[in-house]
Design a protein around this motif. Sequence first.
Motif, PDB file in Angstrom:
ATOM      1  N   LYS A  24       0.747  -1.329   0.010  1.00  0.00           N
ATOM      2  CA  LYS A  24      -0.025   0.039   0.005  1.00  0.00           C
ATOM      3  C   LYS A  24       0.792   1.414   0.081  1.00  0.00           C
ATOM      4  O   LYS A  24       0.344   2.329   0.059  1.00  0.00           O
ATOM      5  N   ILE A  25       2.198   0.927  -0.246  1.00  0.00           N
ATOM      6  CA  ILE A  25       3.103   2.351  -0.228  1.00  0.00           C
ATOM      7  C   ILE A  25       3.291   2.549  -1.526  1.00  0.00           C
ATOM      8  O   ILE A  25       3.864   1.653  -2.582  1.00  0.00           O
ATOM      9  N   ASP A  26       3.174   3.860  -2.072  1.00  0.00           N
ATOM     10  CA  ASP A  26       3.427   4.217  -3.636  1.00  0.00           C
ATOM     11  C   ASP A  26       4.801   4.094  -3.876  1.00  0.00           C
ATOM     12  O   ASP A  26       5.692   4.643  -3.270  1.00  0.00           O
ATOM     13  N   GLU A  27       5.310   3.130  -4.797  1.00  0.00           N
ATOM     14  CA  GLU A  27       6.669   2.952  -5.342  1.00  0.00           C
ATOM     15  C   GLU A  27       6.872   3.156  -6.599  1.00  0.00           C
ATOM     16  O   GLU A  27       7.919   2.787  -7.382  1.00  0.00           O
ATOM     17  N   SER A  28       5.945   4.122  -7.295  1.00  0.00           N
ATOM     18  CA  SER A  28       5.837   4.670  -8.816  1.00  0.00           C
ATOM     19  C   SER A  28       7.234   4.781  -9.203  1.00  0.00           C
ATOM     20  O   SER A  28       7.842   4.763 -10.172  1.00  0.00           O
ATOM     21  N   LYS A  29       7.876   5.464  -8.404  1.00  0.00           N
ATOM     22  CA  LYS A  29       9.276   6.593  -8.506  1.00  0.00           C
ATOM     23  C   LYS A  29      10.424   5.344  -9.210  1.00  0.00           C
ATOM     24  O   LYS A  29      11.078   5.798  -9.594  1.00  0.00           O
ATOM     25  N   PHE A  30      10.252   4.188  -8.600  1.00  0.00           N
ATOM     26  CA  PHE A  30      11.184   3.135  -9.049  1.00  0.00           C
ATOM     27  C   PHE A  30      10.946   2.524 -10.305  1.00  0.00           C
ATOM     28  O   PHE A  30      11.861   1.805 -10.698  1.00  0.00           O
ATOM     29  N   TYR A  31       9.767   2.858 -10.993  1.00  0.00           N
ATOM     30  CA  TYR A  31       9.650   2.193 -12.147  1.00  0.00           C
ATOM     31  C   TYR A  31       8.601   3.131 -12.984  1.00  0.00           C
ATOM     32  O   TYR A  31       7.740   2.917 -13.604  1.00  0.00           O
ATOM     33  N   PRO A  32       9.485   4.364 -13.432  1.00  0.00           N
ATOM     34  CA  PRO A  32       8.859   5.269 -14.098  1.00  0.00           C
ATOM     35  C   PRO A  32       8.775   4.829 -15.655  1.00  0.00           C
ATOM     36  O   PRO A  32       7.790   5.382 -16.347  1.00  0.00           O
ATOM     37  N   ASN A  33       9.383   3.978 -16.204  1.00  0.00           N
ATOM     38  CA  ASN A  33       9.121   3.499 -17.595  1.00  0.00           C
ATOM     39  C   ASN A  33       8.676   2.092 -17.564  1.00  0.00           C
ATOM     40  O   ASN A  33       8.885   1.647 -18.827  1.00  0.00           O
ATOM     41  N   LEU A  34       7.660   1.698 -16.796  1.00  0.00           N
ATOM     42  CA  LEU A  34       7.219   0.276 -16.740  1.00  0.00           C
ATOM     43  C   LEU A  34       6.332   0.393 -17.960  1.00  0.00           C
ATOM     44  O   LEU A  34       5.269   0.998 -18.257  1.00  0.00           O
ATOM     45  N   ASN A  35       6.355  -0.840 -18.788  1.00  0.00           N
ATOM     46  CA  ASN A  35       5.523  -1.144 -19.712  1.00  0.00           C
ATOM     47  C   ASN A  35       5.197  -2.673 -19.751  1.00  0.00           C
ATOM     48  O   ASN A  35       6.444  -3.386 -19.480  1.00  0.00           O
ATOM     49  N   PHE A  36       4.093  -2.998 -20.088  1.00  0.00           N
ATOM     50  CA  PHE A  36       3.936  -4.546 -19.924  1.00  0.00           C
ATOM     51  C   PHE A  36       2.984  -4.661 -21.269  1.00  0.00           C
ATOM     52  O   PHE A  36       1.873  -4.186 -21.461  1.00  0.00           O
ATOM     53  N   ARG A  37       3.386  -5.515 -22.254  1.00  0.00           N
ATOM     54  CA  ARG A  37       2.870  -6.102 -23.264  1.00  0.00           C
ATOM     55  C   ARG A  37       2.294  -7.422 -23.477  1.00  0.00           C
ATOM     56  O   ARG A  37       3.250  -8.247 -23.173  1.00  0.00           O
ATOM     57  N   LEU A  38       0.993  -7.505 -23.517  1.00  0.00           N
ATOM     58  CA  LEU A  38       0.542  -8.628 -23.376  1.00  0.00           C
ATOM     59  C   LEU A  38       0.006  -9.042 -25.081  1.00  0.00           C
ATOM     60  O   LEU A  38      -0.779  -8.459 -25.649  1.00  0.00           O
ATOM     61  N   GLN A  39       0.462 -10.424 -25.483  1.00  0.00           N
ATOM     62  CA  GLN A  39       0.024 -10.777 -26.725  1.00  0.00           C
ATOM     63  C   GLN A  39      -0.889 -12.128 -26.416  1.00  0.00           C
ATOM     64  O   GLN A  39      -0.923 -12.818 -25.808  1.00  0.00           O
ATOM     65  N   GLY A  40      -2.181 -11.838 -27.152  1.00  0.00           N
ATOM     66  CA  GLY A  40      -3.142 -12.932 -27.093  1.00  0.00           C
ATOM     67  C   GLY A  40      -3.207 -14.337 -27.776  1.00  0.00           C
ATOM     68  O   GLY A  40      -3.049 -15.372 -27.368  1.00  0.00           O
ATOM     69  N   ALA A  41      -2.601 -14.022 -29.218  1.00  0.00           N
ATOM     70  CA  ALA A  41      -2.609 -15.248 -30.013  1.00  0.00           C
ATOM     71  C   ALA A  41      -1.737 -16.353 -29.389  1.00  0.00           C
ATOM     72  O   ALA A  41      -2.079 -17.480 -29.525  1.00  0.00           O
TER      73      ALA A  41
ATOM     74  N   LYS B  11      -0.237 -16.123 -26.363  1.00  0.00           N
ATOM     75  CA  LYS B  11      -0.122 -15.727 -25.033  1.00  0.00           C
ATOM     76  C   LYS B  11       1.469 -15.626 -24.519  1.00  0.00           C
ATOM     77  O   LYS B  11       2.079 -16.200 -23.756  1.00  0.00           O
ATOM     78  N   SER B  12       2.028 -14.880 -24.954  1.00  0.00           N
ATOM     79  CA  SER B  12       3.255 -14.208 -24.610  1.00  0.00           C
ATOM     80  C   SER B  12       3.105 -12.771 -23.943  1.00  0.00           C
ATOM     81  O   SER B  12       2.346 -12.022 -24.065  1.00  0.00           O
ATOM     82  N   TYR B  13       4.399 -12.500 -23.350  1.00  0.00           N
ATOM     83  CA  TYR B  13       4.597 -11.072 -22.870  1.00  0.00           C
ATOM     84  C   TYR B  13       5.884 -10.612 -22.981  1.00  0.00           C
ATOM     85  O   TYR B  13       6.670 -11.377 -23.051  1.00  0.00           O
ATOM     86  N   THR B  14       5.972  -9.330 -23.094  1.00  0.00           N
ATOM     87  CA  THR B  14       7.164  -8.647 -22.877  1.00  0.00           C
ATOM     88  C   THR B  14       6.923  -7.130 -21.866  1.00  0.00           C
ATOM     89  O   THR B  14       6.129  -6.631 -21.764  1.00  0.00           O
TER      90      THR B  14
ATOM     91  N   ALA C 265      12.133  -9.944 -18.793  1.00  0.00           N
ATOM     92  CA  ALA C 265      12.109  -9.158 -20.013  1.00  0.00           C
ATOM     93  C   ALA C 265      10.798  -9.915 -20.916  1.00  0.00           C
ATOM     94  O   ALA C 265      10.160  -8.940 -21.840  1.00  0.00           O
ATOM     95  N   SER C 266      10.684 -11.081 -20.933  1.00  0.00           N
ATOM     96  CA  SER C 266       9.713 -11.746 -21.924  1.00  0.00           C
ATOM     97  C   SER C 266       9.614 -13.252 -21.402  1.00  0.00           C
ATOM     98  O   SER C 266      10.120 -13.698 -20.577  1.00  0.00           O
ATOM     99  N   GLY C 267       8.212 -13.664 -22.160  1.00  0.00           N
ATOM    100  CA  GLY C 267       7.830 -14.968 -21.413  1.00  0.00           C
ATOM    101  C   GLY C 267       6.532 -15.248 -21.840  1.00  0.00           C
ATOM    102  O   GLY C 267       5.952 -14.493 -22.814  1.00  0.00           O
ATOM    103  N   ASN C 268       5.889 -16.309 -21.403  1.00  0.00           N
ATOM    104  CA  ASN C 268       4.673 -16.456 -21.656  1.00  0.00           C
ATOM    105  C   ASN C 268       3.792 -16.299 -20.283  1.00  0.00           C
ATOM    106  O   ASN C 268       4.126 -16.327 -19.405  1.00  0.00           O
ATOM    107  N   TRP C 269       2.321 -16.316 -20.730  1.00  0.00           N
ATOM    108  CA  TRP C 269       1.343 -16.173 -19.662  1.00  0.00           C
ATOM    109  C   TRP C 269       0.198 -17.003 -19.861  1.00  0.00           C
ATOM    110  O   TRP C 269       0.174 -17.713 -20.915  1.00  0.00           O
ATOM    111  N   GLU C 270      -0.408 -17.478 -18.820  1.00  0.00           N
ATOM    112  CA  GLU C 270      -1.519 -18.252 -18.737  1.00  0.00           C
ATOM    113  C   GLU C 270      -2.653 -17.959 -17.825  1.00  0.00           C
ATOM    114  O   GLU C 270      -2.232 -17.571 -16.937  1.00  0.00           O
ATOM    115  N   PHE C 271      -3.613 -18.501 -18.080  1.00  0.00           N
ATOM    116  CA  PHE C 271      -4.903 -18.297 -17.011  1.00  0.00           C
ATOM    117  C   PHE C 271      -4.559 -19.121 -15.972  1.00  0.00           C
ATOM    118  O   PHE C 271      -4.312 -20.501 -16.227  1.00  0.00           O
ATOM    119  N   VAL C 272      -5.114 -18.938 -14.994  1.00  0.00           N
ATOM    120  CA  VAL C 272      -5.333 -19.653 -13.550  1.00  0.00           C
ATOM    121  C   VAL C 272      -6.547 -19.768 -13.290  1.00  0.00           C
ATOM    122  O   VAL C 272      -7.558 -18.644 -13.031  1.00  0.00           O
TER     123      VAL C 272
END
Length: 156
Positions: A60-77, A79-82, A92-99
């Motif tokens: 519950k403590i804002d730590e946004s200053k440590f991640y100013p350039n945070l980007n999260f890209r999700l591909q559906g076809a 199920k990969s991410y970067t 930096a990259s990998g795959n994702w799945e539903f739980v």
Amino acid sequence: MNKLFTLLLFCLFYLASCGEEKEEPAAPQKTPEELAIEKLSGPLAITYSLGTLGYVKRNKIDESKFYPNLNFRLQGANKSYTTSGAPDLFDASGNWEFVGANFDKIRLTGSKPAAQVDISYTKNGTDLILVFSVPTPPGGRVAALTGSYEIKLTGE
């Protein structure tokens, strides 16, 4: 004259019936998983970023200053991410799945603290909110990242 009128009327009905439109076959309905993938990653992919309205909170403590350039890209076809801008938290990259069967949690592959944990997500318009906990690793390795996270990102 009556026969000619009847023949003409019959021909008009015949021609009118030939002009009926054929029904297009119904598009196949999408499965709940396909709908959830589309919601999360759009038709192809969505890049979410911290921007000016997002935040990263740990315990519950804002730590946004440590991640100013945070980007999260999700591909559906596939199920990969970067990701970028948070190398201590995300791979930096990998795959994702539903739980589970509700399609409201994902799990990322990788070795960073946010990998291999259940991540609840909420999608409101273009905003994506991720909620997860990073447990204390064995031997106290990277204990500085341990805690409950809430990350709000905006899609492009």
